[in-house]
Design a protein around this motif. Structure first.
Motif, mmCIF file in Angstrom:
data_model
loop_
_atom_site.group_PDB
_atom_site.id
_atom_site.type_symbol
_atom_site.label_atom_id
_atom_site.label_comp_id
_atom_site.label_asym_id
_atom_site.label_seq_id
_atom_site.Cartn_x
_atom_site.Cartn_y
_atom_site.Cartn_z
ATOM 1 N N LEU A 142 40.304 0.857 -1.400
ATOM 2 C CA LEU A 142 38.816 0.820 -1.051
ATOM 3 C C LEU A 142 38.945 2.311 0.723
ATOM 4 O O LEU A 142 37.783 2.471 0.517
ATOM 5 C CB LEU A 142 38.500 -0.293 -0.654
ATOM 6 N N ARG A 171 33.262 -5.367 -3.205
ATOM 7 C CA ARG A 171 33.396 -4.036 -1.437
ATOM 8 C C ARG A 171 33.076 -2.864 -2.513
ATOM 9 O O ARG A 171 32.302 -2.258 -1.108
ATOM 10 C CB ARG A 171 35.107 -4.293 -1.195
ATOM 11 N N LEU A 172 33.173 -2.082 -3.140
ATOM 12 C CA LEU A 172 33.106 -0.557 -3.430
ATOM 13 C C LEU A 172 31.247 -0.811 -4.372
ATOM 14 O O LEU A 172 30.878 0.663 -3.914
ATOM 15 C CB LEU A 172 33.633 -0.741 -4.750
ATOM 16 N N VAL A 176 32.455 7.173 -2.006
ATOM 17 C CA VAL A 176 32.199 5.354 -2.908
ATOM 18 C C VAL A 176 30.457 5.793 -3.011
ATOM 19 O O VAL A 176 30.129 4.811 -3.943
ATOM 20 C CB VAL A 176 32.042 5.027 -1.073
ATOM 21 N N HIS A 196 36.955 -2.219 -12.981
ATOM 22 C CA HIS A 196 37.045 -2.383 -11.588
ATOM 23 C C HIS A 196 37.357 -3.358 -11.908
ATOM 24 O O HIS A 196 38.208 -3.720 -10.763
ATOM 25 C CB HIS A 196 36.387 -1.530 -10.581
ATOM 26 N N SER A 202 37.170 -7.231 -5.344
ATOM 27 C CA SER A 202 37.483 -5.450 -4.914
ATOM 28 C C SER A 202 35.823 -4.528 -4.984
ATOM 29 O O SER A 202 35.335 -3.481 -4.779
ATOM 30 C CB SER A 202 38.472 -4.741 -5.416
#
Length: 217
Positions: free
Chosen positions: A152, A188-189, A160, A177, A185
């Motif tokens: 990331l 966050r993405l 992003v 994902h 994760s």
């Protein structure tokens, strides 16, 4: 001398004369004529006010006459101040009107100086071809090879954004994902809101038309 007067010497500026410092001209040491004139006017006003008070209050004491004289002087000075302010307002209004009139005259003169644009005769013109607008392709999330791990911190802001646009279009991108990198994760993405939305619709069976909104026993 002007530089010395303006910067080097301390002045108690009570007069309109720039060279005056407490009634004395700094360049010559003489008495300031403007201060003398102002003091003479004040003495004349006080004498006139005292005479009027003596005539109106013949039996008053000295303290009463002094208080009445001061009060009358204050009223006169205040009235004179308001009169001067009114005169300045009229002067400013006249100056503003004159300035506006000059601006209008200048604008009219400029308009008269512009030459007239010749009008071309009517002529049949060939129709212009219609431009074909091709829509730009929609951005898609950057695909990651199966053998390449997604970091990331290495993603750019455009990458992003592409991932999030892809997740909005297809929630399966979010679940893929999660399966590979975990839910932390994915949050966050894609952001917490998008992950929660995908999970919500998955529970309702909206992710796949083959799912049902209830579970079999």
């Amino acid at each position: 001398m002007r530089c010395l007067i303006g910067r080097g010497l301390p002045q108690l500026q009570l007069c309109a004369e720039l060279r005056c410092d407490e009634g004395t001209l700094l360049d010559s040491g003489r008495d300031c004529p403007r201060c003398e004139t102002r003091q003479a006017d004040r003495r004349a006003q006080r004498h006139a006010a005292a005479a009027a008070v003596d005539a109106a209050m013949p039996g008053a004491s000295e303290d009463e006459r002094r208080a009445a004289t001061d009060r009358q002087l204050h009223e006169r000075v205040t009235a004179q101040g308001w009169a001067r302010e009114h005169e300045w307002e009229q002067v400013r209004a006249q100056q503003a009107a004159a300035k506006a009139h000059r601006a209008e005259a200048a604008a009219a003169q400029s308009a008269d100086d512009v030459p007239a644009v010749p009008v071309a005769p009517d002529a049949m013109t060939a129709p212009r071809p219609t431009a074909v607008i091709v829509p730009a392709p929609e951005p898609e999330p950057a695909n990651v090879d199966d053998d390449q791990e997604l970091v990331l911190e290495d993603l750019t802001s455009d990458q992003v954004r592409d991932w999030r646009v892809g997740g909005l279009k297809d929630h399966q991108v979010v679940f893929d994902h999660i399966d590979r990198y975990g839910e932390t994760s994915a949050r966050r993405l894609f952001s917490n809101q998008l992950v929660n939305q995908a999970q919500h619709y998955a529970r309702l069976g909206h992710l796949d038309l083959g799912y049902t909104t209830w579970e079999q026993a």
